[in-house]
Enzyme design. Structure first.
Site, PDB file in Angstrom:
ATOM      1  N   GLY A  54       0.590  -5.027   0.977  1.00 17.17           N
ATOM      2  CA  GLY A  54      -0.655  -5.124   0.205  1.00 17.17           C
ATOM      3  C   GLY A  54      -0.446  -5.775  -1.163  1.00 17.17           C
TER       4      GLY A  54
ATOM      5  N   GLU B   1       5.126  -4.905   6.957  1.00 16.55           N
ATOM      6  CA  GLU B   1       4.425  -3.807   7.634  1.00 16.55           C
ATOM      7  C   GLU B   1       4.969  -3.560   9.034  1.00 16.55           C
ATOM      8  OE1 GLU B   1       2.987  -6.284   5.935  1.00 16.55           O
ATOM      9  OE2 GLU B   1       1.257  -5.558   4.784  1.00 16.55           O
TER      10      GLU B   1
ATOM     11  N   ALA C 189       0.863  -1.182   0.000  1.00 14.71           N
ATOM     12  CA  ALA C 189       0.000   0.000   0.000  1.00 14.71           C
ATOM     13  C   ALA C 189       0.899   1.231   0.000  1.00 14.71           C
ATOM     14  CB  ALA C 189      -0.892  -0.011   1.229  1.00 14.71           C
TER      15      ALA C 189
ATOM     16  N   GLU D 153      -0.569  -9.381  -0.508  1.00 16.93           N
ATOM     17  CA  GLU D 153      -1.964  -9.691  -0.168  1.00 16.93           C
ATOM     18  C   GLU D 153      -2.859  -9.683  -1.413  1.00 16.93           C
ATOM     19  OE1 GLU D 153      -1.738  -6.552   2.794  1.00 16.93           O
ATOM     20  OE2 GLU D 153      -2.355  -7.975   4.327  1.00 16.93           O
TER      21      GLU D 153
HETATM   22  N1  DAK Z   1       4.571   3.168  -0.920  1.00 13.51           N
HETATM   23  C1  DAK Z   1       4.944   4.341  -1.520  1.00 13.51           C
HETATM   24  N2  DAK Z   1       6.046   4.459  -2.288  1.00 13.51           N
HETATM   25  C2  DAK Z   1       6.813   3.372  -2.450  1.00 13.51           C
HETATM   26  C3  DAK Z   1       6.490   2.127  -1.848  1.00 13.51           C
HETATM   27  C4  DAK Z   1       5.304   2.051  -1.056  1.00 13.51           C
HETATM   28  N3  DAK Z   1       4.882   0.915  -0.479  1.00 13.51           N
HETATM   29  N4  DAK Z   1       7.454   1.240  -2.181  1.00 13.51           N
HETATM   30  C5  DAK Z   1       8.341   1.913  -2.964  1.00 13.51           C
HETATM   31  N5  DAK Z   1       7.968   3.189  -3.112  1.00 13.51           N
HETATM   32  C6  DAK Z   1       8.627   4.226  -3.889  1.00 13.51           C
HETATM   33  C7  DAK Z   1       9.887   4.725  -3.174  1.00 13.51           C
HETATM   34  O1  DAK Z   1       9.563   5.676  -2.203  1.00 13.51           O
HETATM   35  C8  DAK Z   1      10.666   5.292  -4.334  1.00 13.51           C
HETATM   36  O2  DAK Z   1      10.141   6.549  -4.660  1.00 13.51           O
HETATM   37  P1  DAK Z   1      11.121   7.820  -4.983  1.00 13.51           P
HETATM   38  O3  DAK Z   1      11.981   7.979  -3.803  1.00 13.51           O
HETATM   39  O4  DAK Z   1      11.885   7.348  -6.214  1.00 13.51           O
HETATM   40  O5  DAK Z   1      10.180   8.941  -5.254  1.00 13.51           O
HETATM   41  C9  DAK Z   1      10.343   4.365  -5.469  1.00 13.51           C
HETATM   42  O6  DAK Z   1       9.128   3.703  -5.110  1.00 13.51           O
HETATM   43  C10 DAK Z   1      11.405   3.304  -5.688  1.00 13.51           C
HETATM   44  O7  DAK Z   1      11.624   2.659  -4.464  1.00 13.51           O
HETATM   45  P2  DAK Z   1      13.082   2.475  -3.835  1.00 13.51           P
HETATM   46  O8  DAK Z   1      13.985   3.591  -4.217  1.00 13.51           O
HETATM   47  O9  DAK Z   1      12.892   2.223  -2.385  1.00 13.51           O
HETATM   48  O10 DAK Z   1      13.539   1.140  -4.577  1.00 13.51           O
HETATM   49  P3  DAK Z   1      14.553   0.051  -4.074  1.00 13.51           P
HETATM   50  O11 DAK Z   1      14.804  -0.839  -5.237  1.00 13.51           O
HETATM   51  O12 DAK Z   1      15.737   0.675  -3.392  1.00 13.51           O
HETATM   52  O13 DAK Z   1      13.770  -0.746  -2.944  1.00 13.51           O
HETATM   53  C11 DAK Z   1      11.819  -1.896  -2.005  1.00 13.51           C
HETATM   54  C12 DAK Z   1      12.629  -1.496  -3.298  1.00 13.51           C
HETATM   55  C13 DAK Z   1      10.537  -2.558  -2.489  1.00 13.51           C
HETATM   56  C14 DAK Z   1      12.621  -2.891  -1.193  1.00 13.51           C
HETATM   57  C15 DAK Z   1      11.544  -0.610  -1.181  1.00 13.51           C
HETATM   58  O14 DAK Z   1      10.983   0.383  -2.050  1.00 13.51           O
HETATM   59  C16 DAK Z   1      10.599  -0.858  -0.053  1.00 13.51           C
HETATM   60  O15 DAK Z   1      10.994  -1.387   0.997  1.00 13.51           O
HETATM   61  N6  DAK Z   1       9.337  -0.424  -0.199  1.00 13.51           N
HETATM   62  C17 DAK Z   1       8.351  -0.473   0.833  1.00 13.51           C
HETATM   63  C18 DAK Z   1       7.862  -1.871   1.026  1.00 13.51           C
HETATM   64  C19 DAK Z   1       6.831  -1.958   2.130  1.00 13.51           C
HETATM   65  O16 DAK Z   1       7.130  -1.600   3.288  1.00 13.51           O
HETATM   66  N7  DAK Z   1       5.617  -2.404   1.822  1.00 13.51           N
HETATM   67  C20 DAK Z   1       4.515  -2.471   2.760  1.00 13.51           C
HETATM   68  C21 DAK Z   1       3.740  -1.183   2.721  1.00 13.51           C
HETATM   69  S1  DAK Z   1       2.458  -1.159   3.985  1.00 13.51           S
HETATM   70  C22 DAK Z   1      -5.021  -2.119   5.005  1.00 13.51           C
HETATM   71  C23 DAK Z   1      -4.815  -2.262   3.661  1.00 13.51           C
HETATM   72  C24 DAK Z   1      -3.547  -2.419   3.190  1.00 13.51           C
HETATM   73  C25 DAK Z   1      -2.473  -2.416   4.014  1.00 13.51           C
HETATM   74  C26 DAK Z   1      -2.657  -2.271   5.346  1.00 13.51           C
HETATM   75  C27 DAK Z   1      -3.944  -2.114   5.868  1.00 13.51           C
HETATM   76  N8  DAK Z   1      -6.369  -1.956   5.538  1.00 13.51           N
HETATM   77  C28 DAK Z   1      -7.451  -2.201   4.652  1.00 13.51           C
HETATM   78  C29 DAK Z   1      -6.596  -1.982   6.913  1.00 13.51           C
HETATM   79  C30 DAK Z   1      -1.140  -2.555   3.455  1.00 13.51           C
HETATM   80  C31 DAK Z   1      -0.062  -2.009   4.009  1.00 13.51           C
HETATM   81  C32 DAK Z   1       1.195  -2.045   3.273  1.00 13.51           C
HETATM   82  O17 DAK Z   1       1.318  -2.635   2.232  1.00 13.51           O
END
Ligand code: DAK
Length: 258
Positions: free
Chosen positions: A109, A132, A65, A112
């Site tokens: 997400g 998360e 997400a 998921e």
């Molecule tokens: N959200 C927003 N931007 C994201 C992102 C994300 N999840 N993942 C990557 N980006 C963006 C980065 O900020 C970056 O943007 P700029 O800085 O270039 O503007 C760009 O994508 C490229 O990412 P990186 O520079 O970080 O790329 P790398 O190759 O170095 O790293 C990575 C790739 C996938 C390992 C890293 O980007 C990363 O760790 N991303 C976050 C992964 C993460 O934590 N995912 C979980 C998110 S929380 C719910 C519904 C849904 C959810 C919860 C509740 N309800 C209905 C209750 C879901 C929650 C989640 O998914």
């Protein structure tokens, strides 16, 4: 509806939905989830579509997400806004089969969403995770529930508690994905699987989807009874007569969804 964050193409009875927010690794925001739900609803209603494939890019199926979208939300925003619930409900209402074709990151997400599909084919570069916990939250659309049913308690706890990623080989070994293929072959292999499904009787295809999904909802005895009853009911279809006649006549079945 013109889409900004996904593309949709229908060819030969298969709909291909591609998540398309490359700058954010296909992070799921409100617009993307609304568009995805709308596209899938359209595929359900479109008689030309017999199977659906959801994919992302080579680098990311979806990295979760959108963290920027969520960061400043209050409890009330999250609770009353009911983030992604109507959209995920819509995805779960699709009765046609949905295959996820995953390359690169399928995190949070994104993992998921892949698990909401009926099965996952991934490339050797795929990385699945529920990170998360690193953001001070927990999975919110199935990462503690679907993942546990699929890979078991130990791996689900490990992934949700440590936030570590699971590679393609481990994902196949754990039953999270049905096949792992070279990255260049991912779409060819997935579209070919979708094409095979599209050639079957849609009645049987939808019954398979309902019956397998029921295995997650009811006790075994009830599930077996459901399976037996839907098996019986398929003898009311022309496609059953056609399928069995074609086998005995040593020819290809011509299913008419009747
Ligand atoms: N959200 C927003 N931007 C994201 C992102 C994300 N999840 N993942 C990557 N980006 C963006 C980065 O900020 C970056 O943007 P700029 O800085 O270039 O503007 C760009 O994508 C490229 O990412 P990186 O520079 O970080 O790329 P790398 O190759 O170095 O790293 C990575 C790739 C996938 C390992 C890293 O980007 C990363 O760790 N991303 C976050 C992964 C993460 O934590 N995912 C979980 C998110 S929380 C719910 C519904 C849904 C959810 C919860 C509740 N309800 C209905 C209750 C879901 C929650 C989640 O998914």
């Amino acid at each position: 509806m013109a889409y900004e964050t996904i593309t949709l193409a229908v060819d030969n009875h298969v709909a291909l939905v591609t998540l398309n927010r490359p700058d954010a690794l296909n992070a799921l925001n409100d617009v993307l989830m609304t568009e995805l739900a709308d596209a899938l609803k359209g595929c359900q209603e479109n008689e030309k579509v017999r199977c659906i494939v959801i994919t992302g890019s080579e680098k990311a199926f979806a990295a979760g997400a959108d963290i920027a979208m969520m960061k400043d939300k209050s409890f009330v925003d999250a609770f009353a806004g009911d983030l992604f619930t109507p959209e995920t409900d819509q995805i779960m209402r699709v009765r046609k089969p949905i295959i996820a074709a995953v390359s690169g990151y399928a995190l949070g997400g994104g993992c998921e969403l892949a698990m909401m599909c009926d099965f996952i084919i991934c490339s050797e570069t795929a990385k699945f995770g529920q990170p998360e916990i690193n953001l001070g939250v927990v999975a919110g659309i199935g990462g503690t529930q679907r993942l546990t049913r699929i890979v078991g308690k130990s791996k689900a706890m490990d992934m949700n508690l440590t936030g570590r990623f699971m590679d393609a080989e481990e994902a196949e070994r754990s039953g999270l994905v049905s096949r792992v293929v070279p990255v260049k072959k991912l779409m060819e292999e997935t579209m070919s699987a979708a094409q095979k499904i599209a050639e079957k009787s849609m009645v049987s295809v939808m019954v398979v989807k309902e019956a397998v999904n029921r295995a997650y909802e009811v006790p075994l005895r009830e599930g077996l009874l459901f399976e037996r009853r839907v098996f019986h009911s398929l003898f009311a279809t022309e496609d059953q007569k056609e399928g069995m006649s074609a086998f005995l006549e040593k020819r290809e079945a011509q299913f008419r969804d009747k």
